[in-house]
Motif scaffolding. Sequence first.
Motif, PDB file in Angstrom:
ATOM      1  N   CYS A  47       0.745  -0.985  -0.068  1.00  0.00           N
ATOM      2  CA  CYS A  47      -0.126   0.003   0.101  1.00  0.00           C
ATOM      3  C   CYS A  47       0.784   1.301   0.105  1.00  0.00           C
ATOM      4  CB  CYS A  47      -0.947  -0.063   1.202  1.00  0.00           C
ATOM      5  SG  CYS A  47      -1.761   1.546   1.426  1.00  0.00           S
ATOM      6  N   THR A  49       0.881   3.824   1.635  1.00  0.00           N
ATOM      7  CA  THR A  49       1.120   4.185   3.328  1.00  0.00           C
ATOM      8  C   THR A  49       2.536   3.634   3.685  1.00  0.00           C
ATOM      9  OG1 THR A  49      -1.251   4.532   3.592  1.00  0.00           O
ATOM     10  CG2 THR A  49       0.084   4.532   5.448  1.00  0.00           C
ATOM     11  N   HIS A  69       0.977  -3.613   6.237  1.00  0.00           N
ATOM     12  CA  HIS A  69      -0.255  -3.439   7.202  1.00  0.00           C
ATOM     13  C   HIS A  69      -1.554  -3.943   6.438  1.00  0.00           C
ATOM     14  CE1 HIS A  69      -0.319   0.192   4.506  1.00  0.00           C
ATOM     15  NE2 HIS A  69      -1.620   0.098   4.965  1.00  0.00           N
ATOM     16  N   CYS A 176      -6.799  -2.672   4.291  1.00  0.00           N
ATOM     17  CA  CYS A 176      -6.483  -1.341   4.131  1.00  0.00           C
ATOM     18  C   CYS A 176      -7.347  -0.775   3.051  1.00  0.00           C
ATOM     19  CB  CYS A 176      -5.109  -1.021   4.058  1.00  0.00           C
ATOM     20  SG  CYS A 176      -4.862   0.675   3.969  1.00  0.00           S
TER      21      CYS A 176
HETATM   22 CU    CU Z   1      -2.732   1.068   3.486  1.00  0.00          CU
END
Ligand code: CU
Length: 378
Positions: A47, A49, A69, A176
Amino acid sequence: MSTAGKVIKCKAAVAWEPNKPLVIEEIEVDPPQPNEVRVKIVATGLCRTDLYYLYDTDNTKIFPMVLGHEGAGIVESVGPKVTEFQPGDKVIPLIISQCRECRFCKSPKTNQCENAWDIVPHNVEKAPVSKLNCKGKKLLQFMGISTFSEYSVINQNALAKIDPAAPLDKVCLLGCGVCTGFGAAVNDAKVEPGSTCAVFGLGAVGLAAIMGCKYAGAKRIIAVDVNANKFKKAEEFGATDCVNPKDHSKTISQVLLEMTNGGVDYSLECVGNVELMRHALESCLQGWGVSVIVGWTDKHDVSVRPAQLIAGRTWKGSVFGGFKGKDGVAEMVRAYLDHKVKIDEFITHNLPLDRINEAIELLQAGKSIRTVLSFTSQ
Ligand code: CU
């Protein structure tokens, strides 16, 4: 032979320092302590992030760390006081805990949880002691999860038990991106049938937001991105119009106001750019337009003329699509198994964990939506 109670040696992608490629290392994973569960991670998505905290951070205290995550796995063993899980359960680690007991968990108004523990990167000093070790060093657990490891140890408040029929190499994306975008439209914007929506940014979160707008019955969904290569995918997910701000001399909010006779009912910013957040708000219809900030940044302020809000626009934020962690993920897994939401279409690449740096390059170059990394050894 059972591994319960023993240290497990396994592979992980370690971020030793910022702005450097990840390094595949053999690490040791401690057994779970009270309220903790040791999970064998089967698959994980990469991801944006993760990259934000690898490349765009000035917080060197968070290293060394194991990122990741957005994963799914199988319970290997449980620590004392764990009642909800047993070995063999399929689980998804949560970035939003759900203890079911605090005032937030008991309220339908929020998905925050007071018993969410202090996690890396948000509170490094108070984060629980990591269970991951390498070369005599503690590796910090990103978001308390660290899915770029074949095994991880996670608090039971931060795990969702899911349908045993779920394919882990697909539903990992519910950890996520897919929940974040879909829920932002359905739960937080509360998109209504027949409405007009605009989605800014066409990564996994933006595409999931488009899917959410369509699911909620929007009649017009305008997709906005500076990368025209993403428009085909956006249309597959339900976009009715695609706009590239680079094709226009006017600002993107002016373009959208003209296209929609005064503004959209709902806009969702899925990039994490504060200028774009303002444009997303200003693209909304005065009177009742709702703009939701979904993209993550903790570095800059957002600003807007108060008159924009006084005229009846609403500006709000959304984390994890407003879903309560355990309930929302289990519900979305069932929605996927019932063919009500897509996941497969987000996956543009599949790679083994060893090739995670290639996955990072693909994401940074805008060539992938989601790469699913799988853990094939063991
Ligand atoms: Cu994420």
